[in-house]
Write a protein that holds these residues in place. Structure first.
Motif, mmCIF file in Angstrom:
data_model
loop_
_atom_site.group_PDB
_atom_site.id
_atom_site.type_symbol
_atom_site.label_atom_id
_atom_site.label_comp_id
_atom_site.label_asym_id
_atom_site.label_seq_id
_atom_site.Cartn_x
_atom_site.Cartn_y
_atom_site.Cartn_z
ATOM 1 N N GLY A 1 1.031 -1.301 0.091
ATOM 2 C CA GLY A 1 0.296 -0.352 0.121
ATOM 3 C C GLY A 1 0.735 1.187 -0.118
ATOM 4 N N GLU B 1 -6.000 8.487 1.806
ATOM 5 C CA GLU B 1 -6.846 8.330 1.175
ATOM 6 C C GLU B 1 -7.625 7.460 0.849
ATOM 7 O OE1 GLU B 1 -6.163 10.558 -2.715
ATOM 8 O OE2 GLU B 1 -6.225 12.496 -1.300
ATOM 9 N N LYS B 2 -6.706 5.900 0.580
ATOM 10 C CA LYS B 2 -6.968 4.224 0.475
ATOM 11 C C LYS B 2 -6.966 3.924 2.192
ATOM 12 C CE LYS B 2 -5.111 4.500 -3.965
ATOM 13 N NZ LYS B 2 -3.328 4.053 -5.019
ATOM 14 N N TYR C 1 -1.963 7.350 0.828
ATOM 15 C CA TYR C 1 -1.910 6.772 1.408
ATOM 16 C C TYR C 1 -3.539 6.326 2.149
ATOM 17 C CZ TYR C 1 -1.597 2.706 4.382
ATOM 18 O OH TYR C 1 -1.356 1.383 5.228
#
Length: 265
Positions: free
Chosen positions: A145, A240-241, A238
């Motif tokens: 990620g 945001e996800k 990062y």
């Protein structure tokens, strides 16, 4: 093994997760108190010092290829106060020991090394007969990620120019390739496995501290005056996800490979 200019003090302040995981690993060493131990990639020395307390009748040598880290370790844990503990600047791929140690310990280090064969051969040579290694490093699928977030940012118009010719700096091995490497070097294998881990950081600032202090192959390419902006963009992308949890913690899915093996002849 590449040498990056670590900010040892900043790393010390932002490496709580690494220390926590190292303590878990130390418990698996099952130390009796008289062993000679090598801490491979000792960093600032705080984990090495914990091992030294467990082998009061033995000795511990911490090595790292960062002069800044070794200088901090020597300053923090002077030999005068820790007589069974010493530190040396040395590269994991070029070990100079011969049948000196009962145990080799390494946590969150060897994913920095491209070619592991000289490392494993050096460890075998460093151990006495009956000695063992316990290694943990980034494994196949680690930090996907974060890597994805970094890739998105570094591909943008603002940052791409700083990554011309960039090559992925880490080695995240799988189980079968590492088993083959150990066998080739003469080790008797006890365990090689991939272990998912949840790394937690104290909010966005904690995540930024981790990126700033450990993702040096990326951040080191950015001019110093722009580095904080680059890191902020990576962390924002990062999060945001993978948003912060309800308690404000940032979570990063990691995959470690753990290796236990012995030198039986």
């Amino acid at each position: 093994m590449n040498t990056y200019r670590w900010n040892a003090k900043d790393y010390e302040r932002n490496s709580q997760a690494q220390q926590k995981w190292a303590r878990e690993l130390i418990a698996n060493l099952d130390l009796r108190g008289g062993e000679a131990v090598l801490d491979l990639g000792c960093g600032d020395g705080k984990v090495t010092a914990e091992i030294a307390r467990l082998v009061a009748g033995g000795s511990v040598v911490g090595i790292d290829n960062s002069r800044q880290m070794i200088a901090l370790a020597k300053e923090t844990y002077p030999h005068s106060r820790h007589p069974n503990l010493s530190f040396q600047v040395m590269d994991a791929s070029d070990l100079s020991f011969a049948e000196c140690f009962d145990v080799v310990f390494s946590n969150a280090v060897l994913h920095w090394v491209k070619n592991h064969q000289p490392v494993i051969e050096g460890l075998y040579k460093s151990l006495r007969t009956g000695g063992k290694i316990l290694l943990r490093m980034g494994g196949k699928g680690d930090a996907e990620g974060i890597i994805s977030a970094i890739d998105d940012v570094k591909a943008s118009r603002e940052w791409a120019r700083y990554f011309t010719g960039f090559e992925f700096p880490y080695t995240f091995p799988g189980v079968e390739e590492y088993r083959a490497l150990l066998k080739e070097s003469g080790f008797s294998i006890n365990r090689v496995e991939l272990i998912p881990k949840d790394m937690m950081h104290d909010g966005k600032s904690g995540l930024e501290g981790w990126i700033r202090t450990t993702w040096l192959p990326y951040t080191g390419r950015i001019p110093e005056e722009k580095r904080a902006t680059f890191i902020e963009e990576v962390c924002s992308g990062y999060l945001e996800k993978v948003p912060l949890a309800a308690d404000g913690q940032a979570h990063v899915a990691m995959v470690m490979i753990e290796v236990e093996a012995e030198k039986i002849t």
